[in-house]
Design an enzyme around this catalytic site. Structure first.
Site, PDB file in Angstrom:
ATOM      1  N   GLU A  14       0.812  -1.222   0.000  1.00  0.00           N
ATOM      2  CA  GLU A  14       0.000   0.000   0.000  1.00  0.00           C
ATOM      3  C   GLU A  14       0.847   1.273   0.000  1.00  0.00           C
ATOM      4  OE1 GLU A  14      -2.707   0.421   3.344  1.00  0.00           O
ATOM      5  OE2 GLU A  14      -3.511   2.293   2.582  1.00  0.00           O
ATOM      6  N   LYS A  70      -2.547  -2.084  -3.086  1.00  0.00           N
ATOM      7  CA  LYS A  70      -3.601  -1.237  -2.491  1.00  0.00           C
ATOM      8  C   LYS A  70      -3.213   0.222  -2.701  1.00  0.00           C
ATOM      9  CE  LYS A  70      -5.988  -0.241   1.850  1.00  0.00           C
ATOM     10  NZ  LYS A  70      -6.726  -0.845   2.959  1.00  0.00           N
TER      11      LYS A  70
HETATM   12  P1  13P Z   1      -9.328   4.253   4.215  1.00  0.00           P
HETATM   13  O1  13P Z   1     -10.183   3.490   3.245  1.00  0.00           O
HETATM   14  O2  13P Z   1     -10.091   4.849   5.358  1.00  0.00           O
HETATM   15  O3  13P Z   1      -8.383   5.200   3.546  1.00  0.00           O
HETATM   16  O4  13P Z   1      -8.424   3.183   4.959  1.00  0.00           O
HETATM   17  C1  13P Z   1      -7.884   2.143   4.241  1.00  0.00           C
HETATM   18  C2  13P Z   1      -6.597   1.772   4.827  1.00  0.00           C
HETATM   19  O5  13P Z   1      -6.369   0.633   5.134  1.00  0.00           O
HETATM   20  C3  13P Z   1      -5.596   2.833   4.987  1.00  0.00           C
HETATM   21  O6  13P Z   1      -4.373   2.257   5.348  1.00  0.00           O
END
Ligand code: 13P
Length: 342
Positions: free
Chosen positions: A177, A222
């Site tokens: 991510e 992600k």
């Molecule tokens: P949000 O969808 O609230 O941005 O959170 C997702 C997430 O895992 C952020 O690390």
């Protein structure tokens, strides 16, 4: 790399399903509770997660995996049932957030570097033992007048790659991510600037993943969507956001990646759903696109719950609605009218 990593990644990407990010750290869940005037206690954190995971229709039908904190992975519902058993019952894969948070990067650029690599190999072995099938590590990329710097992009990409290969070694699917922030400070950048930075970050991330020897077929990405900063006056249409996001991803994400699950990043619930659905209506993408939302799945359920177990049913209904809307969006089948009608 083992076949099972690929199988887990593909199960997480089951068509019409997505991931619930319920891995708010103690600090972050505290901020969410604060907004509804609740104290940040162990019992309330447990009740809140029990409300979500016990929404059995949503969990069985629309949710393929849940990202947990270490506390929740080891925790039990009020009646003593381990959360892991509740998730297993709904055939939901438990995941675990393994980073230790984003901390200020040395220098005065306003950037952050994610920590948590020390001892990660040992922790991952323990999480695998506890049944975690996948993991998450979030890198935060800041846009301002002087950021992101090359140094910060490289440092975060390198940490993501170190994390990802350690996960695969432990038989855990890494969710990678790299979040280019749209709701950070100052948040006045344009959509095009976000597109350029997102492309640069993805390019560097995949370069480091390859160098580290990560099997791209055994991971998920992600990413953020391509959006203007939250304080920008630019108001792109849903279709523009969808088109630019898919273009950037196609230019920088290898086709070998088995799936992309977006974060919501401070968008409204409906925006996050509309953007996902619009992207899924665009043809010719090599990977499936779904959601891995935190706030955009939980906002209404959190407010409806309001800290009271007697509100569990109403809060679960609110969560189920959002999960269903996003499951439709994951197939490009969501409409505004359906959302409102419910
Ligand atoms: P949000 O969808 O609230 O941005 O959170 C997702 C997430 O895992 C952020 O690390």
């Amino acid at each position: 790399m083992t076949k099972s990593l690929k199988a887990i990644a593909q199960k997480l990407m089951t068509p019409g399903m997505g991931i619930l990010a319920a891995d708010e750290s103690e600090g972050t869940i505290g901020k969410r509770f604060d907004k509804i005037n609740l104290p940040n206690t162990l019992d309330l954190r447990r009740d809140y997660r029990e409300m979500l995971f016990g929404a059995s229709e949503a969990m069985k039908t629309y949710i393929s995996g849940v990202i947990l904190t270490e506390e929740t992975l080891k925790q039990e519902a009020a009646d003593g049932t381990p959360f892991r058993a509740i998730l297993a019952d709904a055939d939901v894969i438990p995941g675990i957030k393994v980073d230790r948070g984003a901390f200020p990067m040395p220098g005065d650029t306003g950037e952050k570097i994610t920590e948590g690599l020390d001892g990660l190999r040992q922790r991952l072995a323990q999480y695998a033992e506890l049944g975690a099938g996948f993991a998450k590590w979030r890198a935060v990329i800041t846009i301002n007048d002087i950021a992101p710097t090359r140094n910060n992009i490289r440092a975060n990409a390198h940490a993501l790659a170190r994390y990802a290969i350690l996960c695969q070694e432990a038989g855990i699917v890494p969710v990678v991510e790299p979040e280019v922030m749209s709701d950070g400070e100052p948040g006045n950048h344009s959509l095009e600037r976000c597109a350029q930075v997102t492309g640069d970050v993805l390019e560097n991330t995949f370069k480091e993943l390859r160098l580290a020897g990560v099997d791209l077929a055994g991971m998920l990405l992600k990413p953020n969507m391509v959006l203007p900063g939250i304080n920008s006056r630019e108001r792109p249409t849903v279709e523009e956001v969808a088109r630019r996001t898919v273009e950037v991803l196609k230019a920088h994400v290898p086709a070998a990646v088995p799936g992309i699950a977006f974060l919501s990043g401070g968008q409204t619930d409906e925006e996050a759903t509309a953007h996902l659905s619009a992207m899924n209506r665009i043809g010719g993408k090599p990977w499936p696109l779904t959601f891995s939302y935190g706030r955009a799945l939980q906002n209404v359920a959190l407010r409806t719950w309001a800290g009271r177990r007697e509100n569990f049913n109403a809060a679960r209904a609110a969560f189920t609605h959002r999960a269903r809307m996003n499951a439709l969006a994951a197939q490009g089948e969501w409409t505004n009218e359906m959302d409102r009608a419910a």
